[in-house]
Design an enzyme around this catalytic site. Structure first.
Site, mmCIF file in Angstrom:
data_model
loop_
_atom_site.group_PDB
_atom_site.id
_atom_site.type_symbol
_atom_site.label_atom_id
_atom_site.label_comp_id
_atom_site.label_asym_id
_atom_site.label_seq_id
_atom_site.Cartn_x
_atom_site.Cartn_y
_atom_site.Cartn_z
ATOM 1 N N HIS A 6 28.959 8.704 64.417
ATOM 2 C CA HIS A 6 27.832 9.647 64.475
ATOM 3 C C HIS A 6 28.182 10.844 65.361
ATOM 4 O O HIS A 6 27.929 11.992 64.993
ATOM 5 C CB HIS A 6 26.588 8.985 65.090
ATOM 6 C CG HIS A 6 25.979 7.889 64.270
ATOM 7 N ND1 HIS A 6 25.671 6.649 64.787
ATOM 8 C CD2 HIS A 6 25.586 7.846 62.976
ATOM 9 C CE1 HIS A 6 25.110 5.906 63.847
ATOM 10 N NE2 HIS A 6 25.058 6.590 62.745
ATOM 11 N N LYS A 41 13.877 -0.603 58.133
ATOM 12 C CA LYS A 41 14.943 -1.269 58.882
ATOM 13 C C LYS A 41 14.381 -2.011 60.072
ATOM 14 O O LYS A 41 13.437 -1.549 60.711
ATOM 15 C CB LYS A 41 15.989 -0.258 59.343
ATOM 16 C CG LYS A 41 16.804 0.282 58.207
ATOM 17 C CD LYS A 41 18.075 0.943 58.699
ATOM 18 C CE LYS A 41 18.926 1.409 57.536
ATOM 19 N NZ LYS A 41 20.090 2.167 57.973
ATOM 20 N N ARG A 43 30.954 7.890 54.442
ATOM 21 C CA ARG A 43 32.098 7.038 54.744
ATOM 22 C C ARG A 43 32.806 6.564 53.486
ATOM 23 O O ARG A 43 34.005 6.483 53.424
ATOM 24 C CB ARG A 43 31.649 5.811 55.548
ATOM 25 C CG ARG A 43 31.267 6.145 56.950
ATOM 26 C CD ARG A 43 30.448 5.056 57.561
ATOM 27 N NE ARG A 43 29.141 5.005 56.935
ATOM 28 C CZ ARG A 43 28.139 4.273 57.364
ATOM 29 N NH1 ARG A 43 28.302 3.499 58.417
ATOM 30 N NH2 ARG A 43 26.977 4.284 56.746
ATOM 31 N N SER A 99 26.615 1.127 62.525
ATOM 32 C CA SER A 99 25.792 0.570 63.605
ATOM 33 C C SER A 99 25.656 -0.943 63.431
ATOM 34 O O SER A 99 25.683 -1.693 64.410
ATOM 35 C CB SER A 99 24.406 1.209 63.593
ATOM 36 O OG SER A 99 24.496 2.590 63.816
HETATM 37 P P1 ADP Z 1 20.268 5.651 58.458
HETATM 38 O O1 ADP Z 1 19.519 4.517 59.046
HETATM 39 O O2 ADP Z 1 19.404 6.812 58.067
HETATM 40 O O3 ADP Z 1 21.257 5.254 57.394
HETATM 41 P P2 ADP Z 1 22.375 5.830 60.411
HETATM 42 O O4 ADP Z 1 22.050 6.008 61.848
HETATM 43 O O5 ADP Z 1 22.951 4.534 59.988
HETATM 44 O O6 ADP Z 1 21.073 6.246 59.650
HETATM 45 O O7 ADP Z 1 23.378 6.971 59.933
HETATM 46 C C1 ADP Z 1 23.034 8.314 60.048
HETATM 47 C C2 ADP Z 1 24.034 9.176 59.325
HETATM 48 O O8 ADP Z 1 25.328 9.032 59.886
HETATM 49 C C3 ADP Z 1 24.195 8.832 57.837
HETATM 50 O O9 ADP Z 1 24.396 10.045 57.153
HETATM 51 C C4 ADP Z 1 25.451 8.008 57.800
HETATM 52 O O10 ADP Z 1 26.091 8.091 56.549
HETATM 53 C C5 ADP Z 1 26.252 8.664 58.898
HETATM 54 N N1 ADP Z 1 27.228 7.781 59.493
HETATM 55 C C6 ADP Z 1 27.019 6.546 59.972
HETATM 56 N N2 ADP Z 1 28.154 6.017 60.464
HETATM 57 C C7 ADP Z 1 29.114 6.969 60.291
HETATM 58 C C8 ADP Z 1 30.533 7.023 60.551
HETATM 59 N N3 ADP Z 1 31.184 5.994 61.088
HETATM 60 N N4 ADP Z 1 31.193 8.164 60.230
HETATM 61 C C9 ADP Z 1 30.539 9.188 59.646
HETATM 62 N N5 ADP Z 1 29.220 9.192 59.350
HETATM 63 C C10 ADP Z 1 28.518 8.091 59.656
#
Ligand code: ADP
Length: 177
Positions: A18, A42, A91, A129
């Site tokens: 992130h 979630k 990803r 996450s």
């Molecule tokens: P959500 O619950 O909305 O999916 P996340 O917090 O899991 O939110 O992810 C937020 C954003 O960050 C999403 O666009 C996701 O694809 C991106 N993201 C999550 N992990 C990574 C990573 N390791 N590298 C690049 N982008 C990521």
């Protein structure tokens, strides 16, 4: 005119993946709003306030990033903030399907908000996450995956509550057999 972008997410918890997307976005736009949403679909491990605090700490070194609480529909939230670009990290193909649907939906809502995708760095492409939560539950070293404050927060939580991960990912041996 100031070019603004929003990087939305649950950030439960924020990972180095992130932070990388946010900082690369900050290199392109004048102002970046990292918006932390309470996603009703979630089952979050960390409360919204703690997730926000951890994102704030993780991006404190980037001067043109602010962290805000997300509320309601993403596109409405962006519009209220005067933002018309949403940046999502990608990803893998599995992310694409979901993100494609979200981007189309947001367009169908009739808002002039563009969703742009930024490829994850190869070294972060495996990171999520959910994975971090599962590893932290088992006391594994997540130091390479998350900012130090996140590592400390999850370690603290494990020690005090022994709280199991909400990830649903199975990296450990099961009880059966
Ligand atoms: P959500 O619950 O909305 O999916 P996340 O917090 O899991 O939110 O992810 C937020 C954003 O960050 C999403 O666009 C996701 O694809 C991106 N993201 C999550 N992990 C990574 C990573 N390791 N590298 C690049 N982008 C990521």
């Amino acid at each position: 005119m100031e070019r603004k972008a929003m990087c939305p997410g649950s950030f439960d918890p924020v990972t180095n993946g992130h932070v990388d997307i946010i900082s690369r976005t900050a290199a392109i736009f004048d102002e970046v709003v990292a918006t932390v949403f309470a996603n009703p679909n979630k089952d979050h491990l960390l409360p919204l306030d703690e997730r926000m605090e951890l994102v704030e700490g993780a991006v404190a070194h980037i001067p043109n990033v602010v962290v805000e609480r997300g509320d309601g529909l993403l596109v409405e939230c962006a519009r209220r903030r005067g933002i018309n670009v949403i940046i999502k990290g990608l990803r893998a193909v599995s992310d694409f399907e979901y993100e494609f649907q979200m981007a189309q939906t947001n367009r169908a809502l009739g808002n002039a908000v563009e969703t742009l995708f930024m490829m994850a760095r190869p070294e972060h492409a495996y990171l999520s996450s959910s994975l971090v939560k599962e590893l932290a539950t088992h006391g594994a070293d997540i130091g390479e995956m998350v900012p130090p404050a996140v590592q400390r927060a999850l370690e603290e939580r494990r020690k005090t509550t022994g709280e199991p991960s909400a990830s649903g990912i199975q990296l450990s041996g099961g009880d059966e057999g």
